[in-house]
Design an enzyme around this catalytic site. Sequence first.
Site, PDB file in Angstrom:
ATOM      1  N   CYS A   1      24.383  31.563  35.399  1.00 55.86           N
ATOM      2  CA  CYS A   1      24.467  31.782  33.948  1.00 55.86           C
ATOM      3  C   CYS A   1      25.384  32.947  33.611  1.00 55.86           C
ATOM      4  CB  CYS A   1      23.079  31.977  33.341  1.00 55.86           C
ATOM      5  SG  CYS A   1      22.172  33.395  33.973  1.00 55.86           S
TER       6      CYS A   1
ATOM      7  N   HIS B   1      18.723  35.907  31.870  1.00 55.94           N
ATOM      8  CA  HIS B   1      19.644  34.859  31.429  1.00 55.94           C
ATOM      9  C   HIS B   1      20.735  35.472  30.554  1.00 55.94           C
ATOM     10  CE1 HIS B   1      20.989  30.852  30.625  1.00 55.94           C
ATOM     11  NE2 HIS B   1      20.783  30.961  29.320  1.00 55.94           N
TER      12      HIS B   1
ATOM     13  N   ASP C   1      25.653  28.765  25.474  1.00 50.35           N
ATOM     14  CA  ASP C   1      24.623  28.896  26.509  1.00 50.35           C
ATOM     15  C   ASP C   1      24.600  27.594  27.294  1.00 50.35           C
ATOM     16  OD1 ASP C   1      22.301  29.042  28.009  1.00 50.35           O
ATOM     17  OD2 ASP C   1      21.007  29.629  26.346  1.00 50.35           O
TER      18      ASP C   1
ATOM     19  N   GLN D   1      25.769  24.257  32.304  1.00 46.66           N
ATOM     20  CA  GLN D   1      25.496  24.882  33.598  1.00 46.66           C
ATOM     21  C   GLN D   1      24.822  23.902  34.544  1.00 46.66           C
ATOM     22  OE1 GLN D   1      23.248  28.560  33.535  1.00 46.66           O
ATOM     23  NE2 GLN D   1      22.850  28.460  35.740  1.00 46.66           N
TER      24      GLN D   1
END
Length: 260
Positions: free
Chosen positions: A115, A189, A205, A109
Amino acid sequence: MATTQESADPHNDNPDVPKSRKRFVPLENNPEVMTSLLHKLGLSQSLQFHDVFSIDDPELLGFVPRPAHALLLIFPVSETYEKFRREEDEQKEEYAGSGEGESAVWFKQTIGNACGLIGVLHAACNGQARDMIQPESNLETLLNEAIPLKPEPRADLLYESAALESAHQVAATGGDTSAPSANDSVDLHFVCFVKNADGHLWELDGRRKGPLDRGALPEGEDVLGEKALDLGVRSFLKREQEAGGGDLRFSLIVLAPGFD
């Protein structure tokens, strides 16, 4: 083309995107919003996101269509979580994978407040859902261009994608509540869990150093199976509970067949 060097300071363990980078309006934690985003990008209309109201009540889990292809966990970034992230990532090298041989397709990211977008991309580009991307769609084009690239050029591809930014902008204004500003700081998140062709549960992630292999799953078990939940979501919740005073606000949505 933009580069990700600004966010790659080896002396700084803060994985958050610098304020000077491009920022998106945060996505509402809403299965309809996430579904509309993926459909606009080119995922099959036969798949959609659903709320998961319990991970322990078999009756409530029974309302979720199966197979469950990907699970999105949404949670506030607590001190407990950040301590665990730092300790686990400290032992790992920066991921450098690319190509068709990757066990999991992972996106770093580099866009602020994105996110949620990274989470839905991880959900659609891995596991069985990947086979349900529509031919010649923006999502297929993006994935085909991303696969040969190392993580930083792959992140740059997302950063520069006009189709991705346009689809995200439409989705961000389609929720049930007023959309916040792109410059707002949001504490929630998104983390994605998928089962890939190797039969393992992968935690994906964009704030981490790369994809995380959480272990093998029994044949025929999806991401809402008992072992998948133990290796993923329940492990996360256990850490927060054992810390005492941990913030246990969280929600789950799952990518699965639609009801229609």
